[in-house]
Structures are given as structure tokens and as C-alpha cells.
Write a protein that holds these residues in place. Sequence first.
Motif: not given
Length: 233
Positions: A154-161, A229-233
Motif C-alpha cells: 500500500i501507499n499510505y498517507r497519514k493524517l499528519d503527513n 482505532h483512534r490512531k493513524d499508523s
Amino acid sequence: MTQLSRLISILTLLKSKRVLTATELSDKFEVSIRTIYRDIQKLIEAGVPVVTLEGRGYTLMDGYTVAPVQFTEKEANALITAQHLVSKSNDSSFVLDFEEALTKIKSVFRSSVLEKSEMLNKKIHVFGRRSENISSNALSEIQLAATNFNYIEINYRKLDNSEPSFRKVEPYMLLYSDNKWILMAWCHLRKDYRAFRVDRILHFKILPEKFEDREFDPKAYYRANPYTHRKDS
């Protein structure tokens, strides 16, 4: 395809009154002829009257029918209600697959039950807004990967990045929280279990390579990580 799925498919083909050879079935399902022989024997052992026509192939005994599945009005209503809830999901693949499945299911409703279900459909409205207007189209494929133990890239985009990161993961569990689908997976980049919001997966690829089951224990994990479940990996 599992053996059960293949057996159901073979029975469906035979119900169409076609005469099918072992070679035709072998080619269609991409298995050996020996496997088809075993499948036919399984159907016979289950009480399906498969007849072998010498030199021609397999067919079903004349007059054989499978009793249609009957849904009660309450069962049909539960499905219609589920349809409205599913329609609010932000994953288009999940919504589409459910709609197609429900169309097939509704085709076996008795006419009286179908009429009532259509009436109920107009009487249900689900309200609610999404906290973020982000959609996804990966859930159905991820579900298959999880049940077949396939790696996912996967290419994953975190909430803060804003910069996406490349991950290779082992999918273990899907949970739904705050109108979001969350994938729990073993991340090879972090060498640990991580939670990924499905709607933040920009691109994904299901790999043919299989992984060994790590026997993920959700209860033990959530006791140790109650706010996962509230975290963004």
C-alpha cells in the motif's frame, strides 16, 4: 476458489440442463481432471443425483430440483435495513458488492415478501454526516486478502503527513469506528501491528505471495492498546 464454492458452481451449471465433461469443468475451474472426479463424488455423497452419460459427460437426473431458499418478512426487512446502513459506507467497492449480492438475494423473495420489502425501502431513512469527505475503493479486495492470507502493498498517507509511505502488510482484521474502516495489519516497515484507515490508502496491490498466520489476538492487543482505532499508523 474453495472446494465449496466450486461445488456450488458445478451444481449451478448442471442445473442449467447442460451436459458437461470432466475436461470442460477442469478447464473452467483451472483444476485437474482428478479434482473434478473428486468434486462429482462429493456431490453424489451429498445426495445430488449426478448421472454419468457414457461418452458424453455429467448431467443431473431428470426432475431434480433444489428447494428455493425462503426468507421470512422479518429476514427480508433486516436485509433492506442493512442496505440503507451499508449505503452510508465511504467505500464504494463494499457498497457495490453488497448491492449486487442483495439483488441476487431479492430474486428468490416470494412476491408478497418482495412487495413488502419495497414498501419498507421507502419508509427507511438513515441520517448522518461524515466527519471527512474521503472515499475509498479498497475494502472488498482487502477482505479477500485477509481471508486468503495474501500480502498487500500500500501507499499510505497519514493524517499528519502529506507524503505517502510505502508499506507491505499482512491484513488481519477490519473494524468500523466513527464512520471509518480500519485495517489492522502486521506492518513490515514498523515490525509490529498497525492500524490503517482504509480511506487513506492511496494505492494498493494484492500480492499472490502468502504469509504465515501470526494468530493475531484482538482481545489481547486491544487490552494493551485501547485507543488503537483512534490512531493513524
